[in-house]
Design an enzyme around this catalytic site. Sequence first.
Site, PDB file in Angstrom:
ATOM      1  N   LYS A 163      54.296  55.726  66.958  1.00 58.60           N
ATOM      2  CA  LYS A 163      55.174  56.510  67.720  1.00 58.60           C
ATOM      3  C   LYS A 163      54.432  58.049  68.560  1.00 58.60           C
ATOM      4  O   LYS A 163      54.891  58.303  69.625  1.00 58.60           O
ATOM      5  CB  LYS A 163      56.234  56.744  67.707  1.00 58.60           C
ATOM      6  CG  LYS A 163      57.405  55.588  67.023  1.00 58.60           C
ATOM      7  CD  LYS A 163      58.452  55.943  66.939  1.00 58.60           C
ATOM      8  CE  LYS A 163      59.259  54.575  66.386  1.00 58.60           C
ATOM      9  NZ  LYS A 163      60.491  54.706  65.080  1.00 58.60           N
ATOM     10  N   HIS A 174      59.282  46.709  54.010  1.00 61.82           N
ATOM     11  CA  HIS A 174      58.286  47.031  53.348  1.00 61.82           C
ATOM     12  C   HIS A 174      58.232  48.210  52.855  1.00 61.82           C
ATOM     13  O   HIS A 174      58.732  49.303  54.203  1.00 61.82           O
ATOM     14  CB  HIS A 174      57.206  45.723  53.684  1.00 61.82           C
ATOM     15  CG  HIS A 174      55.707  46.692  52.439  1.00 61.82           C
ATOM     16  ND1 HIS A 174      55.074  46.297  52.080  1.00 61.82           N
ATOM     17  CD2 HIS A 174      55.187  48.300  52.152  1.00 61.82           C
ATOM     18  CE1 HIS A 174      54.774  46.866  51.017  1.00 61.82           C
ATOM     19  NE2 HIS A 174      54.435  48.029  51.271  1.00 61.82           N
ATOM     20  N   LEU A 175      58.811  48.762  52.272  1.00 59.72           N
ATOM     21  CA  LEU A 175      58.935  50.375  51.836  1.00 59.72           C
ATOM     22  C   LEU A 175      58.307  50.835  52.276  1.00 59.72           C
ATOM     23  O   LEU A 175      56.916  51.016  52.185  1.00 59.72           O
ATOM     24  CB  LEU A 175      59.258  50.341  50.084  1.00 59.72           C
ATOM     25  CG  LEU A 175      60.258  52.061  50.109  1.00 59.72           C
ATOM     26  CD1 LEU A 175      61.833  51.885  50.401  1.00 59.72           C
ATOM     27  CD2 LEU A 175      59.600  53.018  49.439  1.00 59.72           C
ATOM     28  N   HIS A 176      58.640  52.264  53.504  1.00 53.02           N
ATOM     29  CA  HIS A 176      57.740  53.267  53.697  1.00 53.02           C
ATOM     30  C   HIS A 176      58.732  53.862  54.683  1.00 53.02           C
ATOM     31  O   HIS A 176      60.004  54.245  54.298  1.00 53.02           O
ATOM     32  CB  HIS A 176      57.441  52.341  54.999  1.00 53.02           C
ATOM     33  CG  HIS A 176      58.480  52.492  56.222  1.00 53.02           C
ATOM     34  ND1 HIS A 176      58.832  50.934  55.713  1.00 53.02           N
ATOM     35  CD2 HIS A 176      58.712  52.295  57.422  1.00 53.02           C
ATOM     36  CE1 HIS A 176      59.319  50.349  57.175  1.00 53.02           C
ATOM     37  NE2 HIS A 176      59.531  51.634  58.069  1.00 53.02           N
TER      38      HIS A 176
HETATM   39  P1  M7G Z   1      61.724  51.719  60.995  1.00 57.22           P
HETATM   40  O1  M7G Z   1      62.219  52.682  59.934  1.00 57.22           O
HETATM   41  O2  M7G Z   1      61.195  50.244  59.802  1.00 57.22           O
HETATM   42  O3  M7G Z   1      62.089  50.719  61.935  1.00 57.22           O
HETATM   43  O4  M7G Z   1      60.255  51.968  60.689  1.00 57.22           O
HETATM   44  P2  M7G Z   1      61.615  51.819  63.485  1.00 57.22           P
HETATM   45  O5  M7G Z   1      60.857  50.773  64.043  1.00 57.22           O
HETATM   46  O6  M7G Z   1      63.207  50.780  64.339  1.00 57.22           O
HETATM   47  O7  M7G Z   1      61.954  52.946  62.805  1.00 57.22           O
HETATM   48  C1  M7G Z   1      58.868  51.593  61.132  1.00 57.22           C
HETATM   49  C2  M7G Z   1      58.115  52.609  61.512  1.00 57.22           C
HETATM   50  O8  M7G Z   1      56.912  51.514  61.429  1.00 57.22           O
HETATM   51  C3  M7G Z   1      57.755  52.314  63.384  1.00 57.22           C
HETATM   52  O9  M7G Z   1      58.030  54.132  63.316  1.00 57.22           O
HETATM   53  C4  M7G Z   1      56.606  52.106  64.239  1.00 57.22           C
HETATM   54  O10 M7G Z   1      56.510  53.238  64.774  1.00 57.22           O
HETATM   55  C5  M7G Z   1      56.174  52.151  63.113  1.00 57.22           C
HETATM   56  N1  M7G Z   1      54.654  51.517  63.058  1.00 57.22           N
HETATM   57  C6  M7G Z   1      55.132  50.157  63.835  1.00 57.22           C
HETATM   58  N2  M7G Z   1      53.938  49.386  63.954  1.00 57.22           N
HETATM   59  C7  M7G Z   1      53.667  47.679  64.007  1.00 57.22           C
HETATM   60  C8  M7G Z   1      52.824  49.717  62.997  1.00 57.22           C
HETATM   61  C9  M7G Z   1      51.604  49.665  63.323  1.00 57.22           C
HETATM   62  O11 M7G Z   1      51.016  48.616  63.369  1.00 57.22           O
HETATM   63  N3  M7G Z   1      51.037  51.041  62.456  1.00 57.22           N
HETATM   64  C10 M7G Z   1      51.617  52.315  62.439  1.00 57.22           C
HETATM   65  N4  M7G Z   1      50.991  53.344  62.403  1.00 57.22           N
HETATM   66  N5  M7G Z   1      52.732  52.455  63.269  1.00 57.22           N
HETATM   67  C11 M7G Z   1      53.417  51.088  62.568  1.00 57.22           C
END
Ligand code: M7G
Length: 335
Positions: free
Chosen positions: A205, A273-275
Amino acid sequence: MDDTAAKREGHSLQHDESVQEVKRVKSDDRGAVEKSSEAPEAENILSAVTATKVLKDSAREKSIFIHGKLSAQLGDQEAVVIMESTPITEDTLGELFAKSKLRLESEGKVGTIYRLQAPPHLNAIKTTVVCPATDNHVKKYQRQETFLVEETDADYRSITLPYIEKHCLSVQWVCNILEKKAEVERIVYEDPDPDVGFILLPDFKWDQRQVDDLYLIAIVNQRNIRSLRDLRSTHLPLLKNIYKKGQEAILQRYQLPTCQLRIYLHYQPSYYHLHIHFTKLSYEVPGCSGERAHLLADVIQNLHLNSDYYKSQTMYFPLRADHGLMNKFKKAGRL
Ligand code: M7G
């Protein structure tokens, strides 16, 4: 655009599920903040996209989310295109003032309104192409009514867990990052330890043009922690390590102190997957509100108090009306 990003695009057009989101900006492994204006011009994939539906738009956020289809030559694939106007930053003011064209719109007692035409490189639109886009992607970006769900630990075991085990979005992109198959040059910090280690890198984002909307994610090396619900006190060394080293890396790279950061986990996340999310505190990014964001500092404290806190706690989270889990909660009489 760097080689890896170019490869990513190639892959994404060949049904490579591993990379589902493609952002067409250059990443800079040297400097703190990316300057996509320096990136070489990329082939215009948008010219092959036919817009089928506007999923969501916002005049306030100056963004539009479009569902579209790639032409037959490029595989007839579904796509979601996200376009967002980029913020006006202080470092561009000199050039904006000196080189823009002004047209008078109206003159009033208090002020004069102009329409300013900025030089093209200061007028970029951040564009993300998600391709191939699944139904889940389309749903995720479509404007929908949301409802607050109350999930007890029993609900988690009988409703949520079976649902996410069957329907959750692929985390192949996460594995690619951990295995250094993608976004290697974007890594801001890495701790390779298998138990407490993680990779910190810019979230998709964030276009990295300015620190004002800083957004990074820390992806843990451990592969078996789905979400907040799986955290126990045994994970405290991991969480504390991310908290400390993530903050240090951001201070060093972006000169942002801890007191200006919002460090949190989503429940429910989109990817199991925890992030951990790291954003600038003053940046009100969607998903940072209390019903979805859990501060990492609070999570650490809660686990100190009770190892089973997130196992047993009733959790509240918003769900969109069209989310598959909504139906499951309704059927179980929990909504
Ligand atoms: P989330 O809390 O699972 O859900 O966050 P959200 O998308 O509703 O916030 C996952 C985060 O991973 C999000 O902020 C996405 O923008 C980010 N994200 C998703 N993908 C597929 C990628 C990627 O391929 N690379 C990176 N750097 N970020 C990603």
